[in-house]
Design a protein around this motif. Structure first.
Motif, mmCIF file in Angstrom:
data_model
loop_
_atom_site.group_PDB
_atom_site.id
_atom_site.type_symbol
_atom_site.label_atom_id
_atom_site.label_comp_id
_atom_site.label_asym_id
_atom_site.label_seq_id
_atom_site.Cartn_x
_atom_site.Cartn_y
_atom_site.Cartn_z
ATOM 1 N N ARG A 137 0.826 -1.195 0.000
ATOM 2 C CA ARG A 137 0.000 0.000 0.000
ATOM 3 C C ARG A 137 0.863 1.248 0.000
ATOM 4 O O ARG A 137 0.379 2.350 -0.191
ATOM 5 C CB ARG A 137 -0.925 0.008 1.221
ATOM 6 C CG ARG A 137 -2.070 -0.971 1.090
ATOM 7 C CD ARG A 137 -2.897 -1.008 2.350
ATOM 8 N NE ARG A 137 -2.155 -1.627 3.443
ATOM 9 C CZ ARG A 137 -2.693 -1.857 4.627
ATOM 10 N NH1 ARG A 137 -3.923 -1.519 4.874
ATOM 11 N NH2 ARG A 137 -1.989 -2.445 5.581
ATOM 12 N N ALA A 138 2.157 1.104 0.208
ATOM 13 C CA ALA A 138 3.058 2.245 0.186
ATOM 14 C C ALA A 138 3.749 2.311 -1.163
ATOM 15 O O ALA A 138 4.261 1.340 -1.675
ATOM 16 C CB ALA A 138 4.103 2.117 1.289
ATOM 17 N N ALA A 139 3.758 3.490 -1.745
ATOM 18 C CA ALA A 139 4.503 3.719 -2.976
ATOM 19 C C ALA A 139 5.731 4.538 -2.632
ATOM 20 O O ALA A 139 6.101 4.675 -1.482
ATOM 21 C CB ALA A 139 3.616 4.433 -4.000
ATOM 22 N N ALA A 170 15.045 3.471 4.191
ATOM 23 C CA ALA A 170 13.810 3.166 3.455
ATOM 24 C C ALA A 170 12.745 4.221 3.713
ATOM 25 O O ALA A 170 12.076 4.682 2.779
ATOM 26 C CB ALA A 170 13.305 1.782 3.846
ATOM 27 N N PHE A 171 12.568 4.604 4.982
ATOM 28 C CA PHE A 171 11.575 5.625 5.280
ATOM 29 C C PHE A 171 11.924 6.941 4.600
ATOM 30 O O PHE A 171 11.049 7.660 4.113
ATOM 31 C CB PHE A 171 11.454 5.815 6.799
ATOM 32 C CG PHE A 171 10.456 4.894 7.452
ATOM 33 C CD1 PHE A 171 10.181 3.648 6.924
ATOM 34 C CD2 PHE A 171 9.797 5.271 8.608
ATOM 35 C CE1 PHE A 171 9.263 2.798 7.521
ATOM 36 C CE2 PHE A 171 8.868 4.433 9.218
ATOM 37 C CZ PHE A 171 8.610 3.193 8.670
ATOM 38 N N PHE A 227 11.946 -2.410 1.945
ATOM 39 C CA PHE A 227 13.406 -2.437 1.837
ATOM 40 C C PHE A 227 13.828 -2.815 0.416
ATOM 41 O O PHE A 227 14.715 -2.196 -0.170
ATOM 42 C CB PHE A 227 14.005 -3.446 2.823
ATOM 43 C CG PHE A 227 13.921 -3.052 4.278
ATOM 44 C CD1 PHE A 227 13.616 -1.756 4.669
ATOM 45 C CD2 PHE A 227 14.156 -3.999 5.265
ATOM 46 C CE1 PHE A 227 13.550 -1.402 6.009
ATOM 47 C CE2 PHE A 227 14.100 -3.651 6.605
ATOM 48 C CZ PHE A 227 13.793 -2.359 6.986
ATOM 49 N N GLU A 228 13.178 -3.846 -0.119
ATOM 50 C CA GLU A 228 13.541 -4.315 -1.452
ATOM 51 C C GLU A 228 13.096 -3.328 -2.527
ATOM 52 O O GLU A 228 13.843 -3.048 -3.472
ATOM 53 C CB GLU A 228 12.926 -5.688 -1.701
ATOM 54 C CG GLU A 228 13.487 -6.777 -0.795
ATOM 55 C CD GLU A 228 12.984 -8.150 -1.158
ATOM 56 O OE1 GLU A 228 13.820 -9.011 -1.468
ATOM 57 O OE2 GLU A 228 11.745 -8.366 -1.133
ATOM 58 N N ARG A 229 11.888 -2.777 -2.374
ATOM 59 C CA ARG A 229 11.357 -1.872 -3.394
ATOM 60 C C ARG A 229 12.175 -0.581 -3.497
ATOM 61 O O ARG A 229 12.327 -0.012 -4.581
ATOM 62 C CB ARG A 229 9.888 -1.553 -3.050
ATOM 63 C CG ARG A 229 9.148 -0.793 -4.144
ATOM 64 C CD ARG A 229 7.652 -0.778 -3.877
ATOM 65 N NE ARG A 229 7.279 -0.100 -2.668
ATOM 66 C CZ ARG A 229 6.852 -0.692 -1.568
ATOM 67 N NH1 ARG A 229 6.788 -2.011 -1.509
ATOM 68 N NH2 ARG A 229 6.492 0.004 -0.503
ATOM 69 N N THR A 230 12.696 -0.138 -2.375
ATOM 70 C CA THR A 230 13.471 1.101 -2.372
ATOM 71 C C THR A 230 14.962 0.862 -2.603
ATOM 72 O O THR A 230 15.748 1.818 -2.584
ATOM 73 C CB THR A 230 13.299 1.842 -1.032
ATOM 74 O OG1 THR A 230 13.717 0.990 0.050
ATOM 75 C CG2 THR A 230 11.854 2.268 -0.827
#
Length: 278
Positions: A4-6, A174-175, A231-234
């Motif tokens: 749900r986070a982009a 990541a944040f 973590f992986e997406r960013t």
């Protein structure tokens, strides 16, 4: 976190499955005393009508219910279904306690409110000022607006633990890439001012624990599982680097071997009243 986070701060970035419930329960246990001090500063009293925004499985809602009594009314509001199912089971038989599945940014109360509260909510919102201003509009003049949030960079171990240092780095990176504020608790006064409220009264609590049995390790382990997709997406860390499945065990082992003190993140609470006479 889940998908749900982009790459922009569009909403809640943690999961709502069973491991997430365990993480939230650990948080509630860890921050129970600090939460109680914040709610007491808010002046919640018997007979009040209160909304708990972003209530999750209901720990704060039930703490409010203890303060407003059988003659009061407290409504927990959350967008996620599973936490609300847990909350309803835990509140069974409690008079004046209800839970509603709704978007906290648009929910309308069924009647006038004496207070609106929210713990660990604002850091997940793209516009915390708008939410606090809306909360103020939902309470009567003189009513209470109370929010509490963490300061994530304050988590540490003494002596330092390499695995916790690595996790802290992944989390903060990541944040940062997602646009999620890691110091939301320290921004509360500025948020209240921008929302048109008086400077809030601030409370704080920072639980210290020792050794491998610290409750805070369950929070870190739960965060690792929930945050792995982020973590992986960013591009912050890979699944192999994190080793989320046994991160908690490894952290506990390091902490036990070093007899380390875990300094959990600082929780800051803010309380202000809507201008005007009630």
């Amino acid at each position: 976190m889940d998908d749900r986070a982009a790459a922009a701060p569009t909403g809640y970035v943690l999961g709502d499955d069973d491991p997430e419930m365990a993480r939230l329960d650990a948080l509630s246990s860890l921050y129970g005393p600090a939460t109680g001090a914040w709610l007491d500063t808010a002046g919640l009293a018997p007979g009040m009508a209160v909304a708990d925004l972003g209530c999750g499985p209901g720990a704060v809602t039930l703490a409010i219910a203890d303060r407003v009594g059988a003659g009061g009314r407290v409504t927990g509001v959350d967008a996620a279904r599973r936490p609300l199912e847990v909350a309803r089971r835990r509140a069974a038989g409690r008079p004046g306690v209800a839970f509603v599945q709704a978007d906290v940014t648009t929910w309308e109360p069924p009647g006038p409110l004496d207070a609106v509260v929210g713990r660990l909510l604002l850091l997940h919102l793209p516009d915390p000022v708008a939410l606090v201003a809306r909360a103020a509009s939902l309470v009567r003049p003189g009513g209470v607006v109370a929010f509490a949030d963490v300061v994530l960079p304050t988590r540490a171990a003494h002596p330092p633990l390499p695995l916790l240092d690595a996790f802290n780095g992944w989390l903060l990176t990541a944040f940062g890439r997602l646009g999620v504020p890691v110091d939301a608790g320290l921004r509360l006064t500025a948020v209240y001012r921008s929302a048109g409220l008086p400077d809030p009264v601030l409370t704080c609590g920072q639980p210290l624990e020792r050794g491998g049995g610290a409750t805070g390790w369950a929070v870190v382990a739960g965060d690792a599982v929930s945050l792995l997709p982020a973590f992986e997406r960013t591009g912050t860390a890979t699944a192999a680097e994190v080793g989320a499945a046994d991160l908690g065990r490894r952290l506990r082992a390091q902490a036990a071997a070093a007899d380390a003190v875990l300094v959990n993140p600082l929780l800051v609470g803010a309380v202000a009243r809507r201008p005007g006479q009630g």
